[in-house]
Design an enzyme around this catalytic site. Structure first.
Site, short mmCIF file in Angstrom:
data_model
loop_
_atom_site.label_atom_id
_atom_site.label_comp_id
_atom_site.label_asym_id
_atom_site.label_seq_id
_atom_site.Cartn_x
_atom_site.Cartn_y
_atom_site.Cartn_z
N ASN A 1 11.58 -3.47 -90.70
CA ASN A 1 12.78 -3.67 -91.50
C ASN A 1 12.52 -3.10 -92.89
O ASN A 1 11.78 -3.68 -93.67
CB ASN A 1 13.08 -5.18 -91.57
CG ASN A 1 14.20 -5.52 -92.53
OD1 ASN A 1 14.94 -4.63 -92.97
ND2 ASN A 1 14.34 -6.79 -92.85
N LYS B 1 14.57 -2.82 -95.30
CA LYS B 1 15.39 -3.47 -96.33
C LYS B 1 16.03 -2.39 -97.23
O LYS B 1 16.32 -1.29 -96.75
CB LYS B 1 14.56 -4.47 -97.12
CG LYS B 1 13.80 -5.43 -96.19
CD LYS B 1 13.16 -6.57 -96.89
CE LYS B 1 12.37 -7.39 -95.88
NZ LYS B 1 11.81 -8.60 -96.43
N HIS C 1 19.25 -12.21 -90.82
CA HIS C 1 18.01 -12.17 -91.60
C HIS C 1 18.11 -13.19 -92.75
O HIS C 1 19.18 -13.37 -93.32
CB HIS C 1 17.78 -10.76 -92.15
CG HIS C 1 16.41 -10.60 -92.74
ND1 HIS C 1 16.11 -11.03 -94.00
CD2 HIS C 1 15.26 -10.12 -92.22
CE1 HIS C 1 14.83 -10.79 -94.25
NE2 HIS C 1 14.28 -10.24 -93.18
N GLU D 1 17.35 -13.08 -95.74
CA GLU D 1 17.88 -12.57 -97.01
C GLU D 1 19.41 -12.52 -96.97
O GLU D 1 20.08 -12.76 -97.98
CB GLU D 1 17.28 -11.18 -97.30
CG GLU D 1 15.82 -11.32 -97.72
CD GLU D 1 14.94 -10.14 -97.39
OE1 GLU D 1 15.45 -9.04 -97.14
OE2 GLU D 1 13.70 -10.34 -97.37
N GLU E 1 11.14 -16.03 -88.16
CA GLU E 1 10.64 -15.67 -89.48
C GLU E 1 10.73 -16.88 -90.41
O GLU E 1 11.79 -17.13 -91.01
CB GLU E 1 11.48 -14.53 -90.07
CG GLU E 1 11.51 -13.30 -89.20
CD GLU E 1 11.89 -12.07 -90.02
OE1 GLU E 1 11.04 -11.18 -90.12
OE2 GLU E 1 12.98 -12.03 -90.58
N GLY F 1 7.66 -11.94 -97.29
CA GLY F 1 7.41 -11.27 -98.57
C GLY F 1 6.55 -12.08 -99.53
O GLY F 1 6.45 -11.74 -100.71
N SER G 1 5.14 -11.59 -93.63
CA SER G 1 3.86 -11.11 -94.16
C SER G 1 2.86 -10.73 -93.06
O SER G 1 1.66 -10.96 -93.18
CB SER G 1 3.25 -12.14 -95.10
OG SER G 1 4.12 -12.37 -96.20
C1 PEP Z 1 11.14 -9.46 -92.99
O1 PEP Z 1 11.83 -9.46 -93.98
O2 PEP Z 1 11.67 -9.39 -91.87
C2 PEP Z 1 9.69 -9.58 -93.16
C3 PEP Z 1 8.99 -10.05 -92.17
O3 PEP Z 1 9.17 -9.20 -94.38
P1 PEP Z 1 7.61 -9.18 -94.81
O4 PEP Z 1 6.85 -8.59 -93.65
O5 PEP Z 1 7.56 -8.32 -96.02
O6 PEP Z 1 7.22 -10.61 -95.06
#
Ligand code: PEP
Length: 252
Positions: free
Chosen positions: A10, A12, A97, A99, A169, A175, A215
């Site tokens: 992703n 973003k 997601h 976000e 997630e 993040g 992460s």
């Molecule tokens: C995400 O936003 O789907 C995600 C997993 O981000 P990150 O790997 O940066 O934590």
């Protein structure tokens, strides 16, 4: 029973046009088209048309949109419809997601509408669910995740969810550099699989890959991806660089 293993990136809201094209080309040059791991890239929507031409014919590789409108068409300025995605041969789309839930107030019922809009165009949803830190600290993670998932697929025929994807997630791991431990993640993935068996039946549930996100990097992925109910990852930060992203696809 082995589900499809998947690593999805992703991007973003990152990369300008030249940066995006060069990252895509780097990933296409380095991923292993003969492996049984499916690679999915979700760039910003504005690049999907160009990317769709570039990935044409790449085995085991697919594109995803990061978002879709729940509406069919019409006066919805700034939105992108499922039909538009489908007309570019986009096969997957993220929905829900964290976000989008946090910054754009997307509710579980919005997610449900988007899932339906996508399925109507035969686009496979990647349904993102996960609890916040507060919810985990008050031990509500299972009820939160259950509600998110059950509402996301409400009134959808089970057979339409064949090969759908769920991404677990935990919001506190996105993040932040903090990952769920592999046992925390596996516990939740097992819970999600069992829930899917209850809601859509074992035959369909066995086709729904459950990805971990938060992460995830080459140095912590192996332990996660080795777990029985973790079928791969949804990757943010580590997907913005071809080497770390490709390393993840080789981590099973
Ligand atoms: C995400 O936003 O789907 C995600 C997993 O981000 P990150 O790997 O940066 O934590």
């Amino acid at each position: 029973m082995m589900k499809q293993r998947i690593v999805a990136g992703n991007w973003k809201m990152n990369k300008n046009y030249n940066g995006a094209v060069s990252l895509l080309d780097d990933v296409l040059a380095k991923y292993d088209s003969g492996s049984d791991v499916k690679v999915i890239v979700a760039p910003p929507a504005i690049y999907l048309s160009e990317f769709s031409n570039r990935v044409n014919g790449s085995e085991n590789f697919a594109l995803a949109a990061q978002n879709v409108s729940s509406e069919k068409n019409g006066a919805f300025t700034g939105e992108v419809s499922a039909e538009m995605l489908s007309s570019l041969h986009i096969q997957y789309c993220l929905v829900g997601h964290s976000e989008r839930r946090t910054y754009y107030n997307e509710s579980n019922s919005d997610v449900n509408k988007k899932v339906k809009a996508l399925l109507e165009q035969s686009i496979t949803p990647i349904i993102c669910i996960g609890e916040t830190l507060e919810e985990r600290e008050s031990e509500q993670q299972f009820s939160v995740v259950k509600e998110q998932l059950v509402i996301a697929i409400k009134d959808v025929e089970a057979k339409q969810l064949k090969n759908a994807i769920v991404a677990y997630e935990p919001v506190w791991a996105i993040g932040t550099g903090k990952t769920a431990s592999s046992s925390q993640a596996e516990e939740m993935h097992k819970f999600i699989h069992t829930l899917l068996v209850e809601v859509v039946g074992a035959e369909i549930a066995n086709t729904i890959s459950i990805l971990y996100g938060g992460s995830c990097k080459p140095d912590n992925a192996k332990e996660l991806f080795n777990k029985a109910n973790i079928d791969g990852g949804l990757i943010g930060g580590a997907a913005l660089e071809a080497d770390s992203f490709i390393a993840l696809t080789n981590t099973f």
